[in-house]
Enzyme design. Structure first.
Site, PDB file in Angstrom:
ATOM      1  N   GLY A  28       0.819  -1.215   0.000  1.00 19.96           N
ATOM      2  CA  GLY A  28       0.000   0.000   0.000  1.00 19.96           C
ATOM      3  C   GLY A  28       0.849   1.260   0.000  1.00 19.96           C
ATOM      4  O   GLY A  28       1.737   1.412   0.845  1.00 19.96           O
ATOM      5  N   GLY A  30      -0.335   4.402   0.357  1.00 20.43           N
ATOM      6  CA  GLY A  30      -1.101   5.524   0.913  1.00 20.43           C
ATOM      7  C   GLY A  30      -0.270   6.262   1.950  1.00 20.43           C
ATOM      8  O   GLY A  30       0.951   6.113   2.019  1.00 20.43           O
ATOM      9  N   PHE A  31      -0.944   7.020   2.804  1.00 23.33           N
ATOM     10  CA  PHE A  31      -0.227   7.800   3.810  1.00 23.33           C
ATOM     11  C   PHE A  31       0.608   6.912   4.731  1.00 23.33           C
ATOM     12  O   PHE A  31       1.763   7.204   5.021  1.00 23.33           O
ATOM     13  CB  PHE A  31      -1.230   8.629   4.630  1.00 23.33           C
ATOM     14  N   GLY A  32       0.019   5.784   5.171  1.00 23.01           N
ATOM     15  CA  GLY A  32       0.736   4.914   6.104  1.00 23.01           C
ATOM     16  C   GLY A  32       1.928   4.223   5.479  1.00 23.01           C
ATOM     17  O   GLY A  32       3.034   4.238   6.023  1.00 23.01           O
ATOM     18  N   GLU A 188     -18.171  18.343   2.725  1.00 19.54           N
ATOM     19  CA  GLU A 188     -17.372  19.068   1.729  1.00 19.54           C
ATOM     20  C   GLU A 188     -17.947  18.875   0.331  1.00 19.54           C
ATOM     21  O   GLU A 188     -18.032  19.820  -0.459  1.00 19.54           O
ATOM     22  CB  GLU A 188     -15.916  18.592   1.799  1.00 19.54           C
ATOM     23  N   ALA A 333      -5.789  10.498   7.796  1.00 19.98           N
ATOM     24  CA  ALA A 333      -4.412  10.481   7.296  1.00 19.98           C
ATOM     25  C   ALA A 333      -3.364  10.608   8.416  1.00 19.98           C
ATOM     26  O   ALA A 333      -2.411   9.824   8.453  1.00 19.98           O
ATOM     27  CB  ALA A 333      -4.227  11.594   6.262  1.00 19.98           C
TER      28      ALA A 333
END
Lengths: 449, 449
Positions: A28, A30-32, A188, A333
């Protein structure tokens, strides 16, 4: 589960450095996952990061792609590009579909496999429909670039079709936009669609008045932004209503089709729906045969390891972990990044024979934009709203973007939106299967070319 | 051809202004159609512009989207947005599939129709395969945003798959890129792919050396940039070869599949091909049953009207028209714009009872970028090459972009490319049917999600 050992020629064979380095596989980007790789810079390990996409996505601004405010390449970056300086990292495009914990190999959909000494699962989550997966076609969620361009296409196409729709009832349905779920993303999306319809597009149509478009935000819970302080929820709702968003609380959606939505017993004809009501973790728990919670989140120990597998870490939206005070770590995040930082520190400590640090999640606050120069920030003790919150929201997001070029581009886009009501990415691209009763039919087919 | 008269409620009914204005229908929102609409500002007419897409595309830079240099929204703008100030213009998203010249109606694919007093056909061209349409799947052309993102996807995916490909022969085929046709688009594609492979991506892969990727430019004619002066062709070829492009001249492609290309008797395994060898005009001639040339271009009178139909104009890539000296007007943006300007002037003259002006095409020169700080410009008498030509090329293109925001964004992107070798839009998005033998198969399926 059978393991296929790759041939000696396979580039997937670890290429041991001097003395054969400790192999870390991160699933992955992503952020992690990215944070784990970044924080392992200089450590005596060999890192392989595998993702089924070639790009990292800045999730917090993905809704601005769906609403034509930002270009896809302003919220997504090639993972290779982000890690380009790192000789110790191999980035692979591939789909993981299992883990063989006995032989310590990550299994890929195409039959290849990646051997690991330490495995980091940072596979994120998808949106969930609470057992109504058939709703996905009607109300897509917002997790990938494709999700965002699909929603952008549907939202913009609805106005185009309404402009050419002679039947008033059908026209009204085309001009009705429904956002399900009033968390930050839902708030949003609803606020930005309202601005798009009531401000940006208003001067450009001749047969319809886009200011009459309806935007509904449907929340099953008692208030918008449930995770925030009540005063901010009340403020957010008031501001949304000022933007022309119709907020419906306490009534879950009970039916969802390409033609209408049913909530609280009322049936509303609507042709564009967005799902922001729930997520389900990636199947990491299934890969390991490990216990998971209702949302499929892998239950990990306080040090983010999988029970019984100290060599396997899991972080971010894919796990369920409790804070010191017992409350769950939120699926945002900063939590994923802090998880990655902790995992990197633990790997370093283990290699050095030191005691591993404990994982302590520090909540830095919750931010949500409502509309033009309106946002809410919940720092816990301190709470901000309005223009000041919006400026902090904007500066914080620009700061966390990757690369000066992107920061500049996003800042310029926002400047144009706020000073000229121009949105830069109003493109209807890529075809999709035609919804029953869609017209003008020629248009969709043509665009699908 | 039967005409369906729309119901009274249809927004497609002309809404006559005071006294019922002269109705101008423009088909196509490209350079020619847009220029016609712009030049009719303030004229006593009611304009309807219909296009099957919602956006205008800046064709001269589309190859930079295909090569990950620019974002889609930096070369495409919503037509409505461009004409937003114009109360006298209605923009419609719709697909035209015929013209009823007797009742003076443009027929739409969905059964609606648009009445006109004057019709302007600015429907452009698609790429052509000289009777080998089956080659399109293997070697897509570059005319639309979807074409560009498809090529971008294939080019970037080829490197990703090569990184994971154990078989050397398959890896070489994945790292072989073939551009068919050495006109400006072919030259620009080949040069940019070479820079992408040999410079931008080089530091980011571990199992492959992207600098060894082969980029071939195959031209059936005797030289590259056939329309330019010989000296510029020679210079362009030398510069392309310096960038590592293999130029093959005088040999047409005789076979094209997803696995290999055949030219001059040699069969080359290659997995990524781009078609830049020829175009065919839109079916405007068929709509009118009017004479067309080999490439399907409508043959129009020197005043750009269709013979026998003074009320129908055709401009741009869709027509074939001779210059005063007998040479054909080239199929480039400035020619389409000059055509639009002429049509608008003619309509104004007719409404005022004045004599219509003659159409005189003025060739402003031909520009092509070869690579980083290398371009050629053929002004006819004056010819430029190298860095000076590149600066003029860059400034001219930025000048012709629409809107300050885009100009700024493109300038910044180019600055980043040329100072940091970073390309901003390296995203693999949207799925496509899998080519036979593609692997890793899991990857494609995952990306197609």
């Amino acid at each position: 589960m059978s393991i296929q050992t790759p041939s000696a020629a396979s580039p997937l064979q670890p290429r041991p450095g001097p003395g054969g380095k400790h192999r870390v596989v991160i699933v992955g980007g992503g952020f992690g996952g990215l944070e784990t790789a970044k924080r392992l810079r200089g450590a005596d390990v060999e890192i392989t990061l595998v993702d089924q996409r070639n790009h990292h996505i800045f999730q917090p601004l993905l809704y601005q792609v769906a609403t034509a405010s930002l270009a896809t390449s302003e919220v997504a970056w090639p993972i290779r590009g982000i890690l380009r300086g790192r000789e110790d990292v191999r980035v692979l495009l591939g789909t993981v579909n299992g883990v063989d914990t006995a032989s310590r190999r990550v299994l890929l959909a195409d039959g290849d496999s990646l051997p690991y000494d330490t495995l980091v699962l940072a596979t994120g989550a998808r949106h969930a429909y609470f057992g109504h997966d058939e709703w996905e076609d009607a109300a897509p969620g917002l997790k990938t670039i494709e999700d965002a361009t699909l929603l952008r296409r549907r939202i913009l196409l609805a106005f185009e079709q309404a402009e050419r729709e002679p039947d008033p009832a059908r026209r009204d349905a085309l001009l009705t936009f429904v956002v399900v779920g009033a968390g930050p993303t839902g708030v949003e999306m609803a606020g930005t669609i309202a601005e798009l319809a009531h401000v940006t597009l208003a001067p450009e149509f001749r047969s319809i008045d886009t200011r009459k478009a309806r935007v509904l935000l449907i929340e099953a819970g008692p208030r918008v932004l449930g995770g925030y302080h009540e005063s901010l929820s009340a403020y957010a709702q008031a501001e949304l209503e000022r933007l022309g968003v119709e907020v419906s609380l306490g009534q879950p959606v009970t039916e969802c089709t390409r033609d209408h939505v049913v909530f609280g017993g009322t049936t509303l004809p609507a042709r564009t729906m967005i799902w922001a009501a729930g997520v389900r973790a990636s199947p990491a728990a299934e890969w390991l045969g490990a216990p998971a919670d209702r949302a499929g989140r892998l239950e990990v120990a306080p040090d983010l390891t999988v029970p019984g597998h100290p060599e396997i870490f899991a972080i971010g939206d894919t796990v369920s972990v409790a804070r010191a005070d017992g409350r769950p770590v939120p699926g945002i995040a900063p939590a994923a990044k802090q998880g990655g930082r902790h995992v990197a520190a633990t790997i370093r400590a283990r290699l050095a024979g030191r005691d591993a640090p404990r994982f302590r999640y520090i909540h830095q606050g919750s931010l949500a934009q409502i509309g033009k120069r309106k946002a809410v920030i919940d720092f816990g003790r301190i709470r901000l709203r309005g223009a000041i919150a919006w400026w902090i929201w904007g500066i914080a997001h620009i700061f966390f973007l990757i690369g000066m070029r992107t920061r500049l581009a996003v800042a310029v886009n926002w400047l144009w939106i706020h000073t000229r009501n121009q949105r830069s990415a109003r493109l209807i691209t890529q075809g999709e299967a035609q919804a029953p009763g869609d017209r003008p039919s020629g248009t969709l087919r043509a665009d699908a070319a």
